[in-house]
Design an enzyme around this catalytic site. Structure first.
Site, mmCIF file in Angstrom:
data_model
loop_
_atom_site.group_PDB
_atom_site.id
_atom_site.type_symbol
_atom_site.label_atom_id
_atom_site.label_comp_id
_atom_site.label_asym_id
_atom_site.label_seq_id
_atom_site.Cartn_x
_atom_site.Cartn_y
_atom_site.Cartn_z
ATOM 1 N N THR A 193 140.711 17.403 -7.409
ATOM 2 C CA THR A 193 140.704 16.178 -6.599
ATOM 3 C C THR A 193 141.866 15.298 -7.039
ATOM 4 O OG1 THR A 193 138.312 16.226 -6.330
ATOM 5 C CG2 THR A 193 139.342 14.058 -6.209
ATOM 6 N N ASP A 214 131.605 12.991 -3.830
ATOM 7 C CA ASP A 214 131.776 11.572 -4.157
ATOM 8 C C ASP A 214 133.042 10.956 -3.562
ATOM 9 O OD1 ASP A 214 133.048 13.402 -6.137
ATOM 10 O OD2 ASP A 214 133.880 11.525 -6.902
ATOM 11 N N HIS A 253 132.567 16.683 -10.631
ATOM 12 C CA HIS A 253 131.456 17.203 -9.831
ATOM 13 C C HIS A 253 130.794 16.031 -9.099
ATOM 14 C CE1 HIS A 253 127.340 19.446 -9.807
ATOM 15 N NE2 HIS A 253 127.923 19.405 -8.620
ATOM 16 N N GLY A 254 130.879 16.056 -7.782
ATOM 17 C CA GLY A 254 130.562 14.872 -6.988
ATOM 18 C C GLY A 254 129.124 14.414 -7.018
ATOM 19 N N THR A 302 136.953 11.630 -10.323
ATOM 20 C CA THR A 302 137.159 13.063 -10.068
ATOM 21 C C THR A 302 136.100 13.833 -10.835
ATOM 22 O OG1 THR A 302 138.604 14.940 -10.605
ATOM 23 C CG2 THR A 302 138.978 12.950 -11.861
ATOM 24 N N VAL A 314 129.124 16.843 1.389
ATOM 25 C CA VAL A 314 130.028 15.725 1.119
ATOM 26 C C VAL A 314 129.860 15.326 -0.342
ATOM 27 C CG1 VAL A 314 130.599 13.332 1.676
ATOM 28 C CG2 VAL A 314 129.912 14.917 3.498
HETATM 29 N N1 GLY Z 1 134.863 15.174 -6.759
HETATM 30 C C1 GLY Z 1 135.030 16.012 -5.649
HETATM 31 C C2 GLY Z 1 133.797 16.540 -5.099
HETATM 32 O O1 GLY Z 1 132.825 16.759 -5.804
HETATM 33 O O2 GLY Z 1 133.765 16.784 -3.910
#
Ligand code: GLY
Length: 302
Positions: A172, A203, A225-226, A223, A201
């Site tokens: 990201t 973060d 894991h969303g 950035t 979707v």
């Molecule tokens: N940080 C990017 C996502 O998890 O989509």
């Protein structure tokens, strides 16, 4: 006598692994460090010339979207369906105005579409076909999904068939800036997690989670894991810590400590507060980043 703080830019190219297993999947680290440095230098020229923080972060983000080294725009990671779905958002500190797009498949630079949403839609977040339709109305041309896919990402997808990978959101990109007028802005853009379910979707387009900017607090881009990042609204959390008196580096560290300890999340943040001092923190092995020092020299690190 001290003058106003100088303008400031900070850019990230994603928190992830030092090898290719957790980031964009594209291997060597050097291009990522060079890439964030180039984007920061271009954005710095905007700020140095008296341009706005909003223009600076949009320019930095669009440069990184066009750089196939990163998981955003061209070169983004593939979904479980084997195509690209892009998310992006943008926020401007003096007005608290924001624009975001999610699950966009046919736009080369989603950050430019997020800016159009901010400035011209009367809404804040548009997704999927509605976002694409708005793009055409705004004169943003349709961009074939296949042109966002680079051979390395197609090969990575083919190699992973039948394997359920860890949900990493590495690669990201994001930018935060403070301009000469003292206004801040933040931008974030991503292809999301590798082999994500179509329609997922993360973060990055969620204001308060992946992106936040308030002149009274700070500008933050996240950035990683969303899903865990959304659960603690990481960007707003870090901005609030600056508002409560922490320095940008201390607020970034505390935000990432909370991400790890409360929800077991992996990721990183970049922050620019009212003083212009940048802050960075991550609990992954690496996070490509670049920033302007007080002399206006662009520094880079992994
Ligand atoms: N940080 C990017 C996502 O998890 O989509």
């Amino acid at each position: 006598m001290n003058g106003p703080p100088p303008p400031a830019i900070a850019v990230h190219g994603g928190a992830g692994a030092l090898d290719d297993s957790g980031t964009s999947g594209l291997g060597p680290e050097a291009p990522r460090e060079e890439g964030v440095g180039r984007a920061a230098a271009a954005a710095w020229e905007v700020l140095r010339g008296g341009g706005s923080a909003l223009d600076a972060v949009v320019l930095a983000a669009s440069i990184l979207e066009d750089d196939p080294t990163f998981n955003a725009g061209t070169g983004a990671t593939l979904t479980a369906s084997g195509d690209v779905e892009l998310d992006a958002s943008l926020m401007y500190g003096p007005t608290l105005s924001a624009g975001a797009v999610a699950c966009v498949k046919d736009v080369k630079n989603p950050i430019l579409l997020a800016r159009a949403v901010l400035e011209r839609s009367g809404h804040l977040l548009l997704v999927g076909e509605g976002a694409s339709g708005f793009a055409r109305e705004m004169g943003i041309p349709a961009w074939p999904n296949g042109r966002l896919v680079i051979p390395q990402q197609r090969a990575r997808f083919d190699a992973a068939r039948g394997v359920k990978p860890a949900p990493v959101g590495g690669g990201t990109i994001g930018a935060v800036a403070r301009d000469r007028a003292g206004h801040v802005a933040a931008a974030t853009s991503t292809g999301g997690t590798f082999l994500k379910r179509p329609g997922r979707v993360g973060d990055s387009p969620v204001i308060g989670a992946g992106t936040y900017a308030d002149d009274l607090l700070a500008a933050v881009s996240a950035t990683g894991h969303g899903e865990p990042i959304i659960r603690i609204t990481l960007a707003r959390l870090v901005a609030d810590l600056v508002g409560a008196g922490r320095s940008a580096p201390a607020a970034a560290s505390e935000g990432i400590r909370i991400l790890g300890e409360r929800v077991g999340g992996q990721g990183g943040v970049i922050v620019v507060g009212p003083s212009g001092e940048p802050g960075f923190a991550y609990n992954t092995p690496a996070m490509a980043r670049a920033w302007s020092d007080t002399a206006g020299t662009i520094r880079t690190a992994l």
